[in-house]
Design an enzyme around this catalytic site. Sequence first.
Site, PDB file in Angstrom:
ATOM      1  N   SER A 140       1.035  -0.978  -0.131  1.00 42.97           N
ATOM      2  CA  SER A 140       0.055   0.113   0.185  1.00 42.97           C
ATOM      3  C   SER A 140       0.469   1.397   0.100  1.00 42.97           C
ATOM      4  CB  SER A 140      -0.850   0.125   1.279  1.00 42.97           C
ATOM      5  OG  SER A 140      -1.534   1.009   1.487  1.00 42.97           O
ATOM      6  N   TYR A 153      -1.304  -0.839  10.747  1.00 40.19           N
ATOM      7  CA  TYR A 153      -1.475  -1.488   9.255  1.00 40.19           C
ATOM      8  C   TYR A 153      -0.299  -0.288   8.086  1.00 40.19           C
ATOM      9  CZ  TYR A 153      -3.747  -1.534   4.481  1.00 40.19           C
ATOM     10  OH  TYR A 153      -3.983  -1.312   3.091  1.00 40.19           O
TER      11      TYR A 153
HETATM   12  N1  LIG Z   1      -8.221  -0.713  -1.037  1.00 47.21           N
HETATM   13  C1  LIG Z   1      -7.438  -0.254  -1.176  1.00 47.21           C
HETATM   14  O1  LIG Z   1      -7.766   1.457  -1.113  1.00 47.21           O
HETATM   15  C2  LIG Z   1      -6.424  -0.546  -0.743  1.00 47.21           C
HETATM   16  C3  LIG Z   1      -5.141   0.146  -1.227  1.00 47.21           C
HETATM   17  C4  LIG Z   1      -4.183  -0.083  -0.361  1.00 47.21           C
HETATM   18  C5  LIG Z   1      -4.174  -1.473  -0.199  1.00 47.21           C
HETATM   19  N2  LIG Z   1      -4.437  -2.561  -0.171  1.00 47.21           N
HETATM   20  C6  LIG Z   1      -4.610  -3.639   0.264  1.00 47.21           C
HETATM   21  O2  LIG Z   1      -5.667  -4.402  -0.552  1.00 47.21           O
HETATM   22  C7  LIG Z   1      -4.966  -5.408   0.303  1.00 47.21           C
HETATM   23  C8  LIG Z   1      -6.885  -6.633  -0.014  1.00 47.21           C
HETATM   24  O3  LIG Z   1      -8.127  -5.327   0.150  1.00 47.21           O
HETATM   25  P1  LIG Z   1      -9.135  -5.027  -0.438  1.00 47.21           P
HETATM   26  O4  LIG Z   1      -9.102  -3.917  -0.620  1.00 47.21           O
HETATM   27  O5  LIG Z   1      -9.466  -5.798  -1.885  1.00 47.21           O
HETATM   28  O6  LIG Z   1     -10.339  -4.548   0.783  1.00 47.21           O
HETATM   29  P2  LIG Z   1     -11.283  -6.970   0.892  1.00 47.21           P
HETATM   30  O7  LIG Z   1     -12.834  -6.173   0.306  1.00 47.21           O
HETATM   31  O8  LIG Z   1     -12.100  -5.586   2.725  1.00 47.21           O
HETATM   32  O9  LIG Z   1     -10.609  -7.585   1.092  1.00 47.21           O
HETATM   33  C9  LIG Z   1      -9.722  -8.112   1.991  1.00 47.21           C
HETATM   34  C10 LIG Z   1     -10.123  -9.878   2.233  1.00 47.21           C
HETATM   35  O10 LIG Z   1      -9.195 -10.266   3.022  1.00 47.21           O
HETATM   36  C11 LIG Z   1      -9.473 -10.597   3.452  1.00 47.21           C
HETATM   37  N3  LIG Z   1      -9.303 -11.231   4.963  1.00 47.21           N
HETATM   38  C12 LIG Z   1      -9.197 -10.110   6.279  1.00 47.21           C
HETATM   39  N4  LIG Z   1      -9.567 -10.785   7.178  1.00 47.21           N
HETATM   40  C13 LIG Z   1      -8.277 -12.247   6.962  1.00 47.21           C
HETATM   41  C14 LIG Z   1      -8.035 -12.818   8.024  1.00 47.21           C
HETATM   42  N5  LIG Z   1      -7.720 -12.813   9.369  1.00 47.21           N
HETATM   43  N6  LIG Z   1      -8.237 -13.904   6.632  1.00 47.21           N
HETATM   44  C15 LIG Z   1      -7.808 -14.598   5.885  1.00 47.21           C
HETATM   45  N7  LIG Z   1      -8.288 -13.737   5.241  1.00 47.21           N
HETATM   46  C16 LIG Z   1      -8.216 -12.338   5.685  1.00 47.21           C
HETATM   47  C17 LIG Z   1     -11.031 -10.635   3.155  1.00 47.21           C
HETATM   48  O11 LIG Z   1     -11.939 -11.340   3.714  1.00 47.21           O
HETATM   49  P3  LIG Z   1     -12.543 -11.840   5.016  1.00 47.21           P
HETATM   50  O12 LIG Z   1     -13.124 -10.601   6.159  1.00 47.21           O
HETATM   51  O13 LIG Z   1     -13.844 -12.781   4.357  1.00 47.21           O
HETATM   52  O14 LIG Z   1     -11.927 -13.157   5.357  1.00 47.21           O
HETATM   53  C18 LIG Z   1     -10.933  -9.649   2.114  1.00 47.21           C
HETATM   54  O15 LIG Z   1     -11.230 -10.594   0.999  1.00 47.21           O
HETATM   55  C19 LIG Z   1      -5.220  -5.422   1.306  1.00 47.21           C
HETATM   56  O16 LIG Z   1      -4.048  -6.088   1.749  1.00 47.21           O
HETATM   57  C20 LIG Z   1      -5.427  -4.576   1.394  1.00 47.21           C
HETATM   58  O17 LIG Z   1      -4.408  -4.134   2.672  1.00 47.21           O
HETATM   59  C21 LIG Z   1      -6.461  -1.584  -0.588  1.00 47.21           C
END
Ligand SMILES: NC(=O)c1ccc[n+]([C@@H]2O[C@H](COP(=O)([O-])OP(=O)(O)OC[C@H]3O[C@@H](n4cnc5c(N)ncnc54)[C@H](OP(=O)(O)O)[C@@H]3O)[C@@H](O)[C@H]2O)c1
Length: 264
Positions: A140, A153
């Site tokens: 990120s 984070y």
């Molecule tokens: N969206 C943004 O703006 C952004 C920016 C920078 C980086 N990121 C990174 O991108 C990645 C994906 O995030 P996203 O934006 O797609 O958000 P999201 O839609 O909330 O997806 C997060 C995923 O992680 C899973 N997860 C959370 N806790 C978990 C655990 N303890 N064990 C297994 N799975 C777990 C969740 O599924 P369950 O809760 O159902 O298990 C979900 O599928 C993350 O690493 C995030 O830090 C996102």
Amino acid sequence: MTNPRIIWITGASSGIGEALALKWTGAGTLLILSDRNVTQIEVVADQCRKGGAEVLIVPFDLTRPDQIAIAVEKVQSVTSRIDILANVGGISQRSLILDTPSEVARRIMETDFWGHAELTRLLLPHMIKNGGGSIVVLSSFSGLFGFPQRSYYCAAKHALHGFFETLMLEHHRDNIHVTMVCPGRVKTNISYHALTSTGQEYGKMDIGQENGVTAAYCASKIDKAVKRRSKQVIIGKKEVIMPYLKRFAPWLFYTIATRIDPNA
Ligand SMILES: NC(=O)c1ccc[n+]([C@@H]2O[C@H](COP(=O)([O-])OP(=O)(O)OC[C@H]3O[C@@H](n4cnc5c(N)ncnc54)[C@H](OP(=O)(O)O)[C@@H]3O)[C@@H](O)[C@H]2O)c1
């Protein structure tokens, strides 16, 4: 790359992980989809099957090393080769350092750092034995600089850079490629599920996030970066200026960053 392509994605039930699964589906692909939410992952798996891929669902919790070890054994019983491991699953934070108890801090570090480090450590010998492969790591902007209310984070995302850069240096001769993915704002559920100081979910989407790039756009940028074997890819809209300012004009970066209200 040899056929069929074998791709393991964590965090595959939602957001960027789901978008990657849909991007990489197709005939001749075995997708291994992991997450905790089995009901939602079935929905994604159905769409991927319609897209032509074979799908194996391997649910586990990133905070549970015992479940990670079982997941690796299960995958090994089906395939000894993984072409792409995408470490995507993650959880964000909305709390000041002074308000964040250690159990909340640990949950964030375990999900965002330890889970990915452990899964990759266990899978690495198999990837090396089978001629190598690509490892995608969802970092990120929070892996490149600090941000108010994201202390643990940011710490977890920075730790990913240290761990996976070391892994890349130790294993580039084994044909192991690492792509660190640094998105700014992507319109997903990440802020809904972010942990507050009580360990409860934040429950709303940040305004900035609402205007972020789509998960599908992010997935197509990741796909290109993996094909080019890029070591790092920065994804976003106007906010992509910030990592460059931090690197090339740190004084200006800190002037802007210290104007952010930490309590907002
Ligand atoms: N969206 C943004 O703006 C952004 C920016 C920078 C980086 N990121 C990174 O991108 C990645 C994906 O995030 P996203 O934006 O797609 O958000 P999201 O839609 O909330 O997806 C997060 C995923 O992680 C899973 N997860 C959370 N806790 C978990 C655990 N303890 N064990 C297994 N799975 C777990 C969740 O599924 P369950 O809760 O159902 O298990 C979900 O599928 C993350 O690493 C995030 O830090 C996102």
